[in-house]
Design a protein around this motif. Structure first.
Motif, PDB file in Angstrom:
ATOM      1  N   ALA A 206       0.837  -1.209   0.000  1.00 38.49           N
ATOM      2  CA  ALA A 206       0.000   0.000   0.000  1.00 38.49           C
ATOM      3  C   ALA A 206       0.869   1.254   0.000  1.00 38.49           C
ATOM      4  O   ALA A 206       0.572   2.233  -0.695  1.00 38.49           O
ATOM      5  CB  ALA A 206      -0.934  -0.008   1.205  1.00 38.49           C
ATOM      6  N   ILE A 207       1.951   1.225   0.764  1.00 42.40           N
ATOM      7  CA  ILE A 207       2.854   2.380   0.808  1.00 42.40           C
ATOM      8  C   ILE A 207       3.508   2.611  -0.550  1.00 42.40           C
ATOM      9  O   ILE A 207       3.555   3.746  -1.052  1.00 42.40           O
ATOM     10  CB  ILE A 207       3.923   2.170   1.899  1.00 42.40           C
ATOM     11  N   GLU A 208       3.993   1.547  -1.168  1.00 38.40           N
ATOM     12  CA  GLU A 208       4.698   1.667  -2.447  1.00 38.40           C
ATOM     13  C   GLU A 208       3.755   2.068  -3.582  1.00 38.40           C
ATOM     14  O   GLU A 208       4.154   2.798  -4.500  1.00 38.40           O
ATOM     15  CB  GLU A 208       5.371   0.335  -2.790  1.00 38.40           C
ATOM     16  N   GLU A 209       2.498   1.605  -3.546  1.00 34.34           N
ATOM     17  CA  GLU A 209       1.580   1.821  -4.666  1.00 34.34           C
ATOM     18  C   GLU A 209       0.627   2.994  -4.458  1.00 34.34           C
ATOM     19  O   GLU A 209      -0.170   3.289  -5.347  1.00 34.34           O
ATOM     20  CB  GLU A 209       0.783   0.541  -4.926  1.00 34.34           C
ATOM     21  N   ARG A 210       0.724   3.652  -3.312  1.00 31.82           N
ATOM     22  CA  ARG A 210      -0.098   4.849  -3.101  1.00 31.82           C
ATOM     23  C   ARG A 210       0.312   5.906  -4.112  1.00 31.82           C
ATOM     24  O   ARG A 210       1.489   6.117  -4.371  1.00 31.82           O
ATOM     25  CB  ARG A 210       0.127   5.365  -1.677  1.00 31.82           C
ATOM     26  N   ARG A 211      -0.666   6.559  -4.704  1.00 33.44           N
ATOM     27  CA  ARG A 211      -0.391   7.597  -5.692  1.00 33.44           C
ATOM     28  C   ARG A 211      -1.260   8.827  -5.424  1.00 33.44           C
ATOM     29  O   ARG A 211      -2.378   8.704  -4.907  1.00 33.44           O
ATOM     30  CB  ARG A 211      -0.693   7.090  -7.111  1.00 33.44           C
ATOM     31  N   ASP A 212      -0.734   9.987  -5.794  1.00 33.66           N
ATOM     32  CA  ASP A 212      -1.504  11.226  -5.743  1.00 33.66           C
ATOM     33  C   ASP A 212      -2.297  11.291  -7.041  1.00 33.66           C
ATOM     34  O   ASP A 212      -1.770  11.690  -8.080  1.00 33.66           O
ATOM     35  CB  ASP A 212      -0.541  12.406  -5.608  1.00 33.66           C
ATOM     36  N   MET A 213      -3.564  10.889  -6.980  1.00 31.37           N
ATOM     37  CA  MET A 213      -4.347  10.672  -8.202  1.00 31.37           C
ATOM     38  C   MET A 213      -5.026  11.954  -8.686  1.00 31.37           C
ATOM     39  O   MET A 213      -5.469  12.789  -7.894  1.00 31.37           O
ATOM     40  CB  MET A 213      -5.389   9.587  -7.968  1.00 31.37           C
ATOM     41  N   ARG A 214      -5.116  12.079  -9.997  1.00 33.28           N
ATOM     42  CA  ARG A 214      -5.779  13.226 -10.636  1.00 33.28           C
ATOM     43  C   ARG A 214      -6.889  12.791 -11.588  1.00 33.28           C
ATOM     44  O   ARG A 214      -7.691  13.620 -11.999  1.00 33.28           O
ATOM     45  CB  ARG A 214      -4.740  14.031 -11.428  1.00 33.28           C
ATOM     46  N   HIS A 215      -6.925  11.531 -11.948  1.00 33.21           N
ATOM     47  CA  HIS A 215      -7.910  11.021 -12.905  1.00 33.21           C
ATOM     48  C   HIS A 215      -8.860  10.064 -12.180  1.00 33.21           C
ATOM     49  O   HIS A 215      -8.410   9.098 -11.567  1.00 33.21           O
ATOM     50  CB  HIS A 215      -7.205  10.301 -14.054  1.00 33.21           C
ATOM     51  N   PHE A 216     -10.153  10.344 -12.278  1.00 34.70           N
ATOM     52  CA  PHE A 216     -11.147   9.579 -11.542  1.00 34.70           C
ATOM     53  C   PHE A 216     -12.316   9.160 -12.429  1.00 34.70           C
ATOM     54  O   PHE A 216     -12.608   9.799 -13.448  1.00 34.70           O
ATOM     55  CB  PHE A 216     -11.705  10.414 -10.379  1.00 34.70           C
TER      56      PHE A 216
END
Length: 216
Positions: free
Chosen positions: A18-28
Motif C-alpha cells: 500500500a505504501i509503495e503503490e499509493r499515488r496522488d491521483m488526478r484522474h477519476f
C-alpha cells in the motif's frame, strides 16, 4: 531477532505494498463510493496519531454540486497564479492535470480545528505539530483508500481564507487540504509528476545523515 509483535508476512507485505503503490491521483471515474466504505476510510483517518492527543483534524464532506463547482473555481484561480509564479516553467505547469475536483466520487476538505492555542502539549516550541498531526490523518486515509482500491489526490492549490469563508469555517480554524477521493480506471505506475518529468525521487542516501547534518 523478530519481534513477538510482528504481523504475519502476508500482512506485512500488504502494508508495504500500500505504501509503495499509493499515488496522488488526478484522474477519476464518476462512480459513487459506498457509504460504508467512506465511513471505514474516515475511521482510519481518525485513528491517526496526534501530538498531545489533540486530534486537530476536521472533515467537511462536499455533497452540493454548486459548492463543488465554486471550490473548483478557487483551485483554478490558484492554479493560474501558481503558473505565473513559476516563471520559465509556467507553460509546462499548465499542461499538468493537477486536480480532479469535478470528477471524483467524493470531495473532502480537511481543516485544522479552532482554538488550537489551548493545546500546548508537544506544541509549545513546535506549534506546527497540529498540521503534522492532520497530515498523519490524511496519510491514514490515503493508504486505506489504496488498500480498498480507491484513488485519492491531495489538492493544495487554493486560498485558505477564501475556502474558509466559502465553507463557513470558524475563526481560528484553517483548511489545509482538498481531497479528491474516488474510483479510478488504473493507478499510475509511478508518481504522476515523476512520469511527467516534473521532478524525480531523491536518493534515500542523500536524505539520511548520521549524528550531524550532511555528515559523510
Amino acid at each position: 531477532m523478530d519481534s513477538p509483535h510482528r504481523y504475519s508476512q502476508t500482512e506485512i507485505d500488504a502494508v508495504y505494498r500500500a505504501i509503495e503503490e499509493r499515488r496522488d491521483m488526478r484522474h477519476f471515474l464518476p462512480d459513487p463510493i459506498d457509504p460504508a466504505l467512506l465511513q471505514r476510510l474516515l475511521h482510519a483517518a481518525h485513528h491517526a496519531p496526534s501530538v498531545g492527543y489533540m486530534q486537530p483534524w476536521r472533515f467537511v464532506r462536499i455533497t452540493d454540486q454548486k459548492l463543488r463547482e465554486r471550490i473548483h473555481q478557487l483551485v483554478e484561480q490558484e492554479r493560474i497564479a501558481t503558473a505565473e509564479a513559476l516563471g520559465k516553467r509556467q507553460e509546462e505547469f499548465m499542461r499538468l492535470k493537477v486536480e480532479g475536483v469535478l470528477d471524483c466520487g467524493e470531495l473532502l476538505v480537511v481543516s485544522l480545528m479552532e482554538q488550537r492555542e489551548k493545546h500546548i502539549f508537544g506544541r509549545r516550541t513546535l506549534p506546527q505539530m497540529d498540521l503534522a498531526s492532520a497530515a498523519c490523518a490524511i496519510q491514514n486515509l490515503w493508504l486505506a483508500a489504496r488498500a480498498e482500491g480507491l484513488g485519492l489526490g491531495w489538492v493544495s492549490l487554493f486560498d485558505p481564507d477564501e475556502l474558509a469563508r466559502l465553507l463557513n469555517i470558524p475563526e481560528g480554524a484553517e483548511p489545509v487540504a482538498i481531497l479528491c477521493l474516488g474510483h479510478v480506471k488504473e493507478f499510475y505506475d509511478k508518481p504522476m509528476l515523476e512520469k511527467e518529468n516534473w521532478a524525480q525521487r531523491a536518493s534515500l542516501d542523500e536524505l539520511v545523515f548520521e549524528n550531524q547534518w550532511a555528515n559523510s
